[in-house]
Design a protein around this motif. Sequence first.
Motif, short mmCIF file in Angstrom:
data_model
loop_
_atom_site.label_atom_id
_atom_site.label_comp_id
_atom_site.label_asym_id
_atom_site.label_seq_id
_atom_site.Cartn_x
_atom_site.Cartn_y
_atom_site.Cartn_z
N THR A 226 -2.73 0.10 2.80
CA THR A 226 -3.59 0.52 1.70
C THR A 226 -3.41 -0.40 0.49
O THR A 226 -2.40 -1.11 0.37
N ARG A 227 -4.38 -0.34 -0.40
CA ARG A 227 -4.29 -1.12 -1.65
C ARG A 227 -3.08 -0.69 -2.44
O ARG A 227 -2.39 -1.52 -3.05
N ALA A 228 -2.77 0.61 -2.44
CA ALA A 228 -1.60 1.11 -3.18
C ALA A 228 -0.30 0.59 -2.58
O ALA A 228 0.63 0.22 -3.32
N GLU A 229 -0.22 0.54 -1.25
CA GLU A 229 0.98 0.00 -0.59
C GLU A 229 1.15 -1.47 -0.93
O GLU A 229 2.28 -1.93 -1.22
N ARG A 232 2.42 -1.84 -4.43
CA ARG A 232 3.83 -1.43 -4.54
C ARG A 232 4.76 -2.53 -4.03
O ARG A 232 5.77 -2.86 -4.68
N ASP A 276 -10.19 0.25 -0.28
CA ASP A 276 -8.84 0.73 -0.64
C ASP A 276 -7.83 0.52 0.47
O ASP A 276 -6.69 0.97 0.36
#
Length: 306
Positions: A226-229, A232, A276
């Motif tokens: 994911t974009r969030a991973e 991070r 995403d």
Amino acid sequence: MDLGSNTLRLLVAEVDASGWRAVQRAMATPRLGLGLRPGAALDPAAKQAAATAAAAFARQARAAGAQAIALAATQACRVASDGAAFVGHLARELALDQAAVIDGRQEARLSRLGVRSRLDGPAQGLLLADVGGASTEIIDLADEADLGQSLALGAVSLTEACLRSDPPSAAQLADLAHLAREGLAPLAGRRARGLVASAGTAATIAAMAQGHTAYLPEEINNAVVTRAELARHFARLAVMPLAQRRAVLGLEPKRADIILAGMAIFAALMDILKLDRMITMDAGLLEGILLDFAAIQSLEKPSHEA
């Protein structure tokens, strides 16, 4: 063999009508695109490292039973003044059956061929991004009429342009993000149902996300990041000195100095495409070279051998 701007990769495989099966794999990191500017000559030390690795890989392939060997070279050899001559030298010295410098559209087509050989599910609506050391190839995975785009943006070239301190400064990271978006500007307005990410940076991102201690190609194929991973992991790596980055689980030590630039390119791709997440693939250009070469070899066989 796939001779890129960062790595040289080998795949020895058995190919038949049902598909292909890997017999052996190997990789070296001669970094042929080191400090390269269009029209300039390849770095002599990098050329020697690439030639030494290619000779070792040719011996390994023949020892494993390879009946024919092909090599395709990409961006570094495309833009270097002596790139074609270097590939010709390798072909003669190593008695390769096929060796060529391929253009960006050929690279995109072969990457699509390799990815589709291991992709789960339909390819419709998916856009493939093959981020290499000095270029990024973009192509529709399903649409055979799409000839692809080759953008002069890669993990090695972007690192050399932006990241000068260890760890990089906030200003350098901002430049990195800016140049990644700028390099992908030709994709503005393009839409896709999903993004498929191939080549070494993409595989490394998936390996880090999975926390693998050993590189497992089939675990990388069809994994989702994911974009969030991605954000991070980028934030975590960006504050580490290079020596610490080299010890990160899932991150190949020789890729540690260029991983931030590669990640920045994928982050910018997801932003531009308004996605995403991305699907990662270990299969790509190298497998496409294999399948394309095998098809040519099959066509060239005398009819009594077919």
